[in-house]
Design an enzyme around this catalytic site. Structure first.
Site, PDB file in Angstrom:
ATOM      1  N   LYS A  31      -2.002  -4.736   7.838  1.00 35.96           N
ATOM      2  CA  LYS A  31      -1.706  -3.306   7.808  1.00 35.96           C
ATOM      3  C   LYS A  31      -2.943  -2.462   7.500  1.00 35.96           C
ATOM      4  O   LYS A  31      -3.099  -1.364   8.041  1.00 35.96           O
ATOM      5  CB  LYS A  31      -0.604  -3.003   6.795  1.00 35.96           C
ATOM      6  CG  LYS A  31      -0.951  -3.292   5.344  1.00 35.96           C
ATOM      7  CD  LYS A  31       0.222  -2.981   4.440  1.00 35.96           C
ATOM      8  CE  LYS A  31      -0.071  -3.314   2.991  1.00 35.96           C
ATOM      9  NZ  LYS A  31      -1.187  -2.534   2.421  1.00 35.96           N
ATOM     10  N   GLN A 246       9.067  -5.569   0.374  1.00 38.55           N
ATOM     11  CA  GLN A 246       8.143  -5.617  -0.761  1.00 38.55           C
ATOM     12  C   GLN A 246       8.302  -4.407  -1.682  1.00 38.55           C
ATOM     13  O   GLN A 246       7.379  -4.051  -2.418  1.00 38.55           O
ATOM     14  CB  GLN A 246       6.702  -5.709  -0.264  1.00 38.55           C
ATOM     15  CG  GLN A 246       6.409  -6.992   0.505  1.00 38.55           C
ATOM     16  CD  GLN A 246       4.936  -7.149   0.811  1.00 38.55           C
ATOM     17  OE1 GLN A 246       4.102  -7.365  -0.060  1.00 38.55           O
ATOM     18  NE2 GLN A 246       4.602  -7.028   2.091  1.00 38.55           N
TER      19      GLN A 246
END
Length: 706
Positions: A31, A246
């Site tokens: 990411k 997450q």
């Protein structure tokens, strides 16, 4: 030009520029590469100017890494504004201080400052109900995260305890205002208030930031979400990157619904899933996926490993926490012997209290370790004292900082004199420098105390001129140290106080580095950066890492041990006493821990553990959920024996220290099972070492003592 190393999904996210974008980035899916490549593309193509881009993340470490990568891609061009949510809000409040009615040089209180203030207020208010500092802080944080003011909290109070909490909240905010100070929550709420209540300010920043990018969006709370929505004007494109699997900070206000509802809150948003994992082996990912798939509230994704399957995830039953720690550390030694550095291994646990057994095992076996996220460097007493002096120079209204150091070092101002000083200080409503210069006139202050405080005021006034001139922060720090006697109060021959002196020297190095990197920042700039540091910012990555699962977020290691897979610990809830959302967050937390591992993952579970009066908790329900992806519990690989400490030491012995090298023992004294040694390593001064904390090797023969 797009990074040729991007996979198709990453490339799609980088190239998309037709509106809002949600990038669902699984663990280890690259990411950061997507965010930095997208920023670099926008600037390289000239789509927008650097000043029209705002990038926000959640840790200073992540923000620095983002800036470094973009800088490398662009070859030194001007960079956009990149930082944490809190640093961005602090920048905004300082920039707009005059128009919003705030002090440009306000103080930002960290967690330890907040607790110290609440401790004083609770003692002063004498409220019924046994309200603790921790309970009050959690309550206030919750109210601020929900945008509930002190007056509103009092109006909504139903019970006597809620009314007491609201009164504490009101007193707390009043004191912050008097001291021209913010806490971390204020940085967010005051920014949102400033944007909402001032149309011209809001429209300026809406037109300024045409591209907004947010990392770790699953960790945003209500206020951060509303700030983003408020900044997003008609010409603004918002890109958020995150992973609902997450989201682990619900206990401090984070809302997984922010990322789940992003397409609804930002209409027309495109969704791109990053599912190729570049970090972990297939067996680790399979176990993690099987676990988190038991959650209902998630977007859903399946991580595809680039690495081979590797070794299966292993469960190791042990008898007790001490056995758990010893087995883990011995296994660490085995991996170290086969070539894995200590810095590439970590032990993760649910609560800080679990670290004690692992620290003891590391000391016993001579394993260098670092407890990450324990007492932070900037929360140590000697550092807080020094920072308090510096804060007053920048913000002379900071009475709380003055209360910390008014008698440090001792100035002969007794407790009664100190109480009298602050009663007059708050009644008069003057700043700290004026108060100190006039203290000798006030009732309750002795002539000796008044003279000492006047001298203190004169020194601080002179030092404040250095700040006004823009002198380097390092020069001001050294001036404070030389003039106050803060260093001289510590005895370099005392082991504990020697550590304090070493911490002060480390602080000086930290400030000197800031001056080099920020030649125009000065002391105000340094304090603005220092107050926002997190536990990860002080992580040295030199030994075996011991840390909580929450603290491990964003890190990765070759070998990971997750300790305490038992009911009541992981998950950290009681059977039939929690909401489904709590259990889902605990499952996500274990998922985060498991996906920190690159090649090897061990899960340990104790047969007995003393916890909340119980000695048998039973294996975690999560072990049953991931059982299909686990290896059968096995005996550990051959463990390395713990190196034993030499039987004794005496003057003249030659030893080798893992950090300082070869040295000669000048004196040796027994302290229980340990030895206290004074050792000459060839430095200006000998080092005092306790053998129980550092593995020492005694060499054959003795040094001559000519």
């Amino acid at each position: 030009m797009i990074d040729v190393h991007l996979n198709p999904q990453q490339k799609e996210a980088v190239e998309y520029d037709e509106g809002h974008l949600l990038v669902l980035a699984g663990a280890g899916s690259g990411k950061t590469r997507v965010l930095t490549a997208k920023i670099a593309r926008l600037l390289r193509e000239g789509t927008v100017k650097p000043g029209n881009i705002l990038a926000m993340t959640f840790t200073n470490k992540a923000a620095r890494e983002m800036g470094r990568r973009v800088s490398e891609m662009l070859g030194g061009r001007d960079l956009p504004r990149m930082g944490t949510f809190h640093s961005t809000c602090l920048w905004f409040l300082r920039r707009e201080a005059g128009r919003l009615g705030y002090d440009q040089n306000c103080t930002v209180y960290d967690g330890s400052d907040q607790k110290a203030l609440l401790r004083k207020l609770l003692k002063k208010l004498s409220l019924p109900g046994g309200i603790t500092v921790s309970a009050a802080l959690s309550w206030i944080t919750e109210k601020k995260s929900d945008l509930v003011s002190p007056d509103q909290a009092l109006a909504e109070a139903v019970t006597g305890r809620q009314e007491s909490m609201a009164n504490v909240y009101a007193a707390y905010q009043k004191t912050l205002s008097e001291n021209r100070a913010f806490d971390f929550d204020d940085l967010l709420t005051h920014t949102l208030e400033g944007l909402r209540q001032n149309i011209d300010i809001r429209e300026y920043y809406r037109s300024k930031f045409r591209r907004i990018l947010v990392d770790e969006y699953q960790d945003t709370n209500l206020v951060q979400h509303l700030i983003l929505k408020t900044l997003a004007g008609e010409s603004t494109s918002v890109t958020v990157v995150g992973d609902d699997d997450q989201s682990i900070y619900g206990w401090r206000g984070a809302r997984v619904s922010n990322i789940l509802d992003f397409p609804k809150d930002f209409p027309g948003a495109k969704i791109v899933r990053l599912e190729t994992n570049y970090r972990s082996t297939g067996s680790i990912l399979r176990a993690a996926d099987v676990l988190v798939s038991n959650n209902i509230n998630r977007h859903g994704k399946t991580l595809i490993p680039v690495l081979e399957m590797g070794e299966p995830v292993r469960v190791q039953p042990v008898a007790s926490p001490s056995d758990e720690a010893e087995w883990s550390v011995r296994t660490v030694l085995a991996f170290q012997a086969s070539g894995t550095p200590l810095s590439r291994m970590a032990v993760l646990y649910r609560t800080n209290a679990q670290s004690r057994e692992f620290e003891a095992a590391c000391r016993k076996c001579g394993v260098a370790y670092e407890v990450v996220g324990a007492q932070r460097f900037f929360e140590r007493e000697e550092i807080k004292d020094l920072v308090s002096y510096l804060r007053i120079l920048v913000n002379p209204r900071d009475g709380e900082s003055l209360s910390r150091i008014i008698n440090k070092p001792a100035r002969g101002v007794g407790k009664k004199g100190e109480d009298s000083f602050f009663q007059n200080f708050y009644r008069e409503g003057v700043d700290c420098l004026t108060a100190l210069s006039r203290a000798y006139e006030w009732p309750g202050i002795t002539a000796r105390g008044g003279a000492a405080l006047k001298d203190m005021g004169a020194f601080l006034t002179g030092a404040a001129r250095m700040v006004s001139r823009g002198d380097p922060a390092g020069e001001i720090v050294d001036h404070v140290l030389l003039s106050t006697g803060l260093q001289e109060q510590y005895n370099p021959e005392d082991v504990a106080e020697q550590s304090k002196l070493e911490n002060i020297q480390e602080f000086r190095r930290f400030v000197a580095q800031y001056d080099v990197e920020n030649p125009r920042g000065g002391l105000p700039g340094f304090l603005a950066e220092q107050c926002l540091l997190t536990s990860q910012d002080s992580y040295s990555e030199e030994g075996l890492a011991l840390m909580t699962l929450h603290c491990a977020k964003g890190l990765e290691f070759d070998v990971v041990f997750i300790a305490g897979l038992e009911e009541g610990l992981i998950p950290h809830i009681r059977q039939n006493e929690s909401a489904p959302s709590d259990l889902e967050e605990e499952r996500r937390l274990l998922y985060v821990g498991m996906t920190r591992a690159r090649t090897t993952l061990f899960l340990t579970t104790c047969m007995t553990r003393a916890m909340q009066g119980r000695y048998h908790c039973g294996p975690s329900r999560f072990l049953a959920e991931i059982a299909p992806a686990l290896a059968e519990p096995q005996a550990p690989r051959p463990a390395m024996p713990c190196p034993s400490e030499p039987e004794g030491f005496k003057r003249g012995d030659v030893i080798r220290h893992p950090r300082y090298g070869r040295g000669m023992v000048l004196s040796a004294r027994r302290r229980g099972a340990e030895w206290e040694l004074s050792i000459d390593f060839g430095f200006d001064e000998p080092k005092t070492i306790l053998t129980g904390y550092v593995p020492l090797t005694k060499e054959r023969g003795r040094a001559s003592q000519g």
